[in-house]
Structures are given as structure tokens and as C-alpha cells.
Design a protein around this motif. Structure first.
Motif, mmCIF file in Angstrom:
data_model
loop_
_atom_site.group_PDB
_atom_site.id
_atom_site.type_symbol
_atom_site.label_atom_id
_atom_site.label_comp_id
_atom_site.label_asym_id
_atom_site.label_seq_id
_atom_site.Cartn_x
_atom_site.Cartn_y
_atom_site.Cartn_z
ATOM 1 N N UNK A 126 0.819 -1.207 0.000
ATOM 2 C CA UNK A 126 0.000 0.000 0.000
ATOM 3 C C UNK A 126 0.859 1.265 0.000
ATOM 4 N N UNK A 127 0.227 2.400 -0.366
ATOM 5 C CA UNK A 127 0.871 3.691 -0.230
ATOM 6 C C UNK A 127 1.299 4.307 -1.539
ATOM 7 N N UNK A 134 9.313 1.900 2.000
ATOM 8 C CA UNK A 134 9.498 1.465 3.388
ATOM 9 C C UNK A 134 8.401 0.507 3.856
ATOM 10 N N UNK A 135 7.375 0.295 3.029
ATOM 11 C CA UNK A 135 6.259 -0.593 3.355
ATOM 12 C C UNK A 135 5.541 -0.140 4.620
ATOM 13 N N UNK A 136 5.549 1.168 4.874
ATOM 14 C CA UNK A 136 5.027 1.699 6.133
ATOM 15 C C UNK A 136 3.501 1.663 6.209
#
Length: 304
Positions: A126-127, A134-136
């Protein structure tokens, strides 16, 4: 009267066009499932022959269980590996073919549907473009939200469109390498360097026996594309002299299945050599495909 006929013809064309695009989506979805769950006949035969020739008991045991795993995946149409891979579409378009409007969108929708049907492991990140690094923001729950890699396109003779979907896992990417190699006006020098690249990466891969793929070109982009094309075209029952030389050389190191030692570290090597330019180097792209790969399947459509 003329206007009515024109509208009727347009309706037929438009209706047939939508039927074709729906078929493309369904065919591509099945192709994704096939690529993810089936080994081809030449691949199965190669595995069985290598297993029969393996003399170290624990190495043979590992290979027997890989073959059993593949048989179950084939029977149940389920994933060969928990790392279900990233779809890499490879599209070949005939010189006489007509690519319909909306084809690529229908193809991508088919890939999404196939990942959901399998189902693949949810791996879409996502994002926005920076957050994805960063896969945050976490992952999507839907398997189909893993977008395919950019489509490779080649031309071919005839009036058909052919799509091959390759499912590439993450482990081999850690061990892949793309770099310029000085040829020293010697084919043997280049081949020996390719072998020297392969040995430590195959040893570190962990999921052997692998299939090596190489692309040789003028730039890093071209070489990587050619390596993918080598995977698309490669057959386990057809090895060129250079491909067999590399396979035999790496197998001679005794790495063996899952690093347990033995004769089967590499099942086959696939090489695609592109055009070259006047220079002192060749760019080589190598990928040590893991034991469940090469995962691929194809579908095609007549356009005339």
C-alpha cells in the motif's frame, strides 16, 4: 435505412469486441493459475532424470519431495511455492495481428483475477511511491493488488497475439547480478566469467537445484530483458553447447539440492544473446531461478 444498417453493424462490432476482451481476461486468469501451479512436461522429465541419477540419499530424498510437491500443486491447481511470485507478462504480437483497443487493460485485469483465483499470497504494498519503499502502510489483503511487472513486447510472424506469464519469486532476486563484463576478445573468457558468477550465487540460493538464466546485451536494461526472454523460450530438454557447459561446471562443485551436496545443483541453463555494439564489454544479466521455477504458461488469440 442506411443509418439503421450502420448502427446495426457498429453494434455487432462493439458487442464482439467486448466478448473478445472478456475472453482475454478469462484466458489470462487461467494462464496465471497454470504458471503458478504446473511444471511443464520437459521440466518434469528433467527433474525425474536428475533425481534418478542422484546418488547421495538425503539429496535424492529432497528431490523426491520437490517432485511430490509439484504433483500435488498440479492436481489441486494450487501454488507450487508459498512465494507465489510477481507476474511478468511477455507479449508477442504478429506482424499481421490487430491489437484491439482495451487489450492491455483486459490482460491486466486477467492477471489480477488469476492471482485472486489461485489464490496467491497477498504481497501488494500500500501507499504512494515513497511509502511503498518502506512498506510503512502495510499490505493489501487482496492477492490481485500485486501489480504485474511492465510488459515485455516482441514481434513475431503471423496474425496471432501470444502472451506468456512468468511468475518470478523474491529469493532469486537477492542472488541475481547484472554487470558489464570485459570480453577480452574471447568467448571462453566470457563463459568462464559467467560460471564464476554463478557458483557462489547458486551455493547461497538455498532452494536448489536451480535453473540459470542469462541475457547478454549492450545495456543493463537490454540484458535483463534478454534474461527474461531466455526463461520464456528455454526448454529443459534442449541445451546448447554453452548452456550445457555452464550447467556441468556448476554441478561439478557438488552444491546439491538445498545445499545438501550432490550432483544436481543446476537442472539447466538458458541463455539469450542479443545484438552487440563495438565496445570492450558485454553486459550480462544472470538470475539463478529457484527449484520451483521456471514458472510459466502461455495463451494466444487469433485476431483475423
Amino acid at each position: 435505412m442506411l443509418q439503421w444498417l450502420t448502427e446495426k453493424v457498429f453494434f455487432r462490432i462493439r458487442g464482439g469486441h467486448m466478448v473478445f476482451l472478456n475472453k482475454v481476461t478469462d484466458d489470462v486468469a487461467r494462464t496465471v493459475v497454470d504458471a503458478s501451479s504446473h511444471w511443464r512436461d520437459d521440466q518434469v522429465a528433467c527433474w525425474k532424470q536428475a533425481c534418478a541419477e542422484e546418488e547421495i540419499p538425503h539429496a535424492k530424498w529432497a528431490m523426491e519431495n520437490f517432485i511430490k510437491n509439484a504433483a500435488v500443486a498440479d492436481k489441486k491447481h494450487c501454488a507450487l511455492c508459498d512465494d507465489t511470485g510477481t507476474p511478468h507478462p511477455f507479449l508477442e504480437i504478429g506482424d499481421e495481428a490487430v491489437l484491439p483497443a482495451g487489450f492491455l487493460a483486459a490482460m491486466e485485469e486477467g492477471i489480477r483475477k488469476g492471482l485472486n483465483d489461485l489464490p496467491a499470497r497477498p504481497m501488494g504494498v500500500r501507499g504512494d511511491e515513497l511509502e511503498r519503499i518502506s512498506q510503512c502502510k502495510g499490505l493489501y489483503d487482496e492477492p490481485g493488488m500485486l501489480k504485474p511487472a511492465p510488459t515485455q513486447i516482441r514481434r513475431m510472424a503471423g496474425s496471432k497475439i501470444r502472451l506468456t506469464v512468468l511468475m518470478l519469486g523474491g529469493g532469486p532476486e537477492i542472488r541475481s547480478r547484472t554487470q558489464a563484463l570485459f570480453h577480452m576478445h574471447s568467448l571462453d573468457h566470457v563463459v568462464e566469467e559467467m560460471i564464476a558468477w554463478a557458483v557462489p550465487q547458486v551455493a547461497a540460493l538455498g532452494c536448489q537445484p536451480c535453473t540459470l538464466s542469462f541475457g547478454l546485451g549492450r545495456t543493463a536494461v537490454e540484458a535483463s530483458s534478454l534474461s527474461l526472454e531466455a526463461m520464456k523460450d528455454g526448454r529443459y530438454d534442449m541445451q546448447s553447447e554453452i548452456e550445457k557447459r555452464i550447467t556441468d561446471a556448476v554441478n561439478g562443485k557438488g552444491i546439491g539440492p538445498i545445499g545438501l551436496g550432490g550432483a544436481s545443483s543446476v537442472l539447466a541453463t538458458f541463455i539469450k544473446i542479443g545484438d552487440m555494439r563495438a565496445s570492450g564489454f558485454r553486459v550480462v544479466s544472470m538470475r539463478p531461478n529457484c527449484c520451483m521455477e521456471i514458472r510459466k504458461a502461455s495463451c494466444e488469440w487469433e485476431t483475423l
